[in-house]
Design an enzyme around this catalytic site. Structure first.
Site: not given
Lengths: 135, 404
Positions: B155, B183, B204, B328
């Site tokens: 990611n 991803q 999703a 994150c």
């Protein structure tokens, strides 16, 4: 992260950016921080024979708060004697810029920078350098 | 052009308007609001039909059987269910798990939890190009290895692991292979009839669907067993209880259907945008792309701009929505653990930005972004003592810095 208006102002219009000849007799240089930690400040002061800071310049690699802390510092030290400049505390910088707790280390770094610059000019002048606890 | 320009598609995508329209039809009295588990009336039957249509669309995206798709709340839950579920079920065979240091936190933290429960985890270090090679996995395998969990596409840096080859290794040793495909699904073709992957996580909202819904692929042949992590009404064949969120599921199904239909054209277009962006940046001095240039998805570009610090760069780029390191971890001041694992030094890791392009990115946006980046980097380098030193020919590694 939300920055205060003062941080943004200093960041967008940094004062006294530049570089002096660090070999010059009347220039004190303080370089503090480390690239691996994400901030490095270089503060330089030009001092006259009476010990008054006539000019100050900085360059900083770091976050917006680090840049603002050093920019503010250059404004504050101009016109002060080196004795006075040495007394500047990080808490005053943090307060003026309304730094959040995670950014207090930026003001600490600025305090370290002025102390280092003053120490450097004192050494050049052959003055006794105050013994400080090793950092 | 609307500002700020969104270039953070790997953090999340906006819901495609066609998806949002379908979702809205599943909510109100006039719409398809029933509980898919209600067997006694039309409302339930209609909702169940919508859920099963969606399941088929997700299965078709990765060439799987619809019965192999389990709905979850997102990729984090899918990762938890896959790794804990398989580890708990197969712990009689052994207690060793293999993963890598650059997995998403949903995998790393799950593995940490299993370590606390007495499992043993090997964290593979990717090579400098960010790829975990099959031979590294093979070397780490032991007689008591029960699960290998590796991401398809990273990611933060966008590089692709060869999961087909790693799948072969795992199957030969009857080790369960889990792949986090959050991803990659919808960005790369995935054929689970061909690839020997046992469990695969999907999200999703990384494919223009809504947040709060994901899926886990659980292979039927050979059958993979999991210990449920959520207990209740026995939904999803007992693997994940909880009333199915029809509107979310329909959203994911429609998103999967659209992304499958448009993937070939979309990937081509995004690759062209990525190249257009990079062509306007790459001639700057000391600018480095992190991770393999060849083995990567089109949409993610992680770039280090030496001698400027990432957070101040982002502050200068207020018209661009981008992330510094991983979205994150960008609340912390630590440099990205992913870049560190690649051997990128802390200074360059602090100087990195992730640009991710997507369905609604335009050429004009990319041109504006590139110009803004150049301007900001040049401005901050003027402010940087490290840039001065570099220009003076000083090697920064020779200086003794006072770490603080």
């Amino acid at each position: 992260m939300a920055y205060s208006d003062k941080v943004i102002d200093h960041y967008e219009h940094p004062r006294n950016v530049g570089r002096m000849d660090d070999k010059a007799e009347n220039v004190g240089t303080g370089m503090v921080g480390a690239p691996a930690c994400g901030d490095v400040m270089r503060l330089q002061i030009q001092v006259n024979d009476n010990g008054v800071i006539e000019d100050a310049k900085f360059k900083t690699y770091g976050c917006g708060s680090a840049i603002a802390s050093s920019s503010l510092l250059t404004e504050w030290v101009k016109g002060k004697t080196i004795d006075e400049a040495e007394q500047i505390k990080n808490t005053a910088i943090a307060e003026e810029l309304a730094l959040p707790p995670v950014k207090i280390h930026c003001s600490v770094l600025a305090e370290d920078a002025i102390k280092a610059a003053v120490r450097n000019i004192r050494e050049k002048r052959g003055e006794a350098v105050k013994e400080e606890a090793a950092e | 052009m609307k500002l700020p320009i969104y270039l953070d598609y790997s953090a999340t995508c906006p819901v495609d308007p066609r998806v949002a329209k379908k979702m809205a039809d599943q909510l109100t009295m006039e719409g398809n609001f029933g509980n898919p588990a209600s067997r006694s009336h039309l409302f339930g039957w209609k909702a169940e039909e919508a859920v099963e249509d969606a399941r088929r669309h997700v299965a078709e995206l990765v060439n799987a059987d619809p019965r192999e798709i389990v709905w979850t709340s997102g990729a984090t839950e899918s990762d938890n269910l896959a790794i804990k579920g398989a580890a708990h079920f197969y712990q009689g065979k052994g207690k060793h798990i293999i993963t890598s240091k650059i997995e998403h936190k949903a995998v790393l933290d799950t593995c940490r939890q299993l370590e606390r429960e007495g499992f043993e985890v090997t964290y593979l270090n990717p090579r400098e190009d960010g790829i975990v090679y099959p031979e590294q996995v093979e070397e780490a395998m032991r007689d008591d290895t029960i699960v290998v969990s590796l991401m398809h596409v990273n990611n933060e840096i966008g590089v692709i692991n060869d999961i087909a080859a790693i799948g072969e290794l795992c199957r030969a040793r009857k080790v369960i292979f889990h792949v986090d495909a959050a991803q990659s699904a919808g960005r790369l073709p995935i054929d689970l009839a061909e690839m020997k992957v046992d469990l695969m996580s999907f999200s999703a909202h990384k494919m223009y669907g809504p947040k709060g819904i994901g899926a886990l692929y659980v292979r039927r042949k050979p059958r993979v067993r999991l210990e449920a992590q959520m207990h209740g009404g026995g939904h999803e064949r007992g693997m994940r209880s909880g009333t199915l969120a029809t509107h979310q599921i329909v959203g994911m199904g429609e998103a999967a259907r659209l992304v499958k239909e448009e993937m070939a054209a979309e990937s081509k277009r995004i690759l062209a945008l990525r190249d257009r962006f990079w062509d306007q940046i790459k001639d700057m001095e000391e600018v480095h792309v992190n991770g393999s240039w060849e083995q990567r998805v089109a949409g993610i570009l992680n770039v280090s701009f030496a001698f400027v610090e990432g957070e101040s760069l982002i502050m200068s780029l207020k018209d661009l929505a981008i992330s510094s390191g991983s979205a994150c971890t960008s609340a912390s001041l630590e440099p990205s653990y992913v870049l560190r694992a690649l051997g990128v030094n802390d200074e360059l890791a602090h100087s990195s930005l992730r640009f991710s392009f997507g369905r609604f990115t335009t050429e004009h946006e990319v041109d504006t972004a590139a110009a803004e980046v150049r301007k900001a980097v040049e401005k901050l380098r003027e402010l940087s003592p490290l840039w001065d030193m570099y220009k003076d020919g000083i090697d920064l590694n020779t200086i003794e810095w006072a770490a603080h």
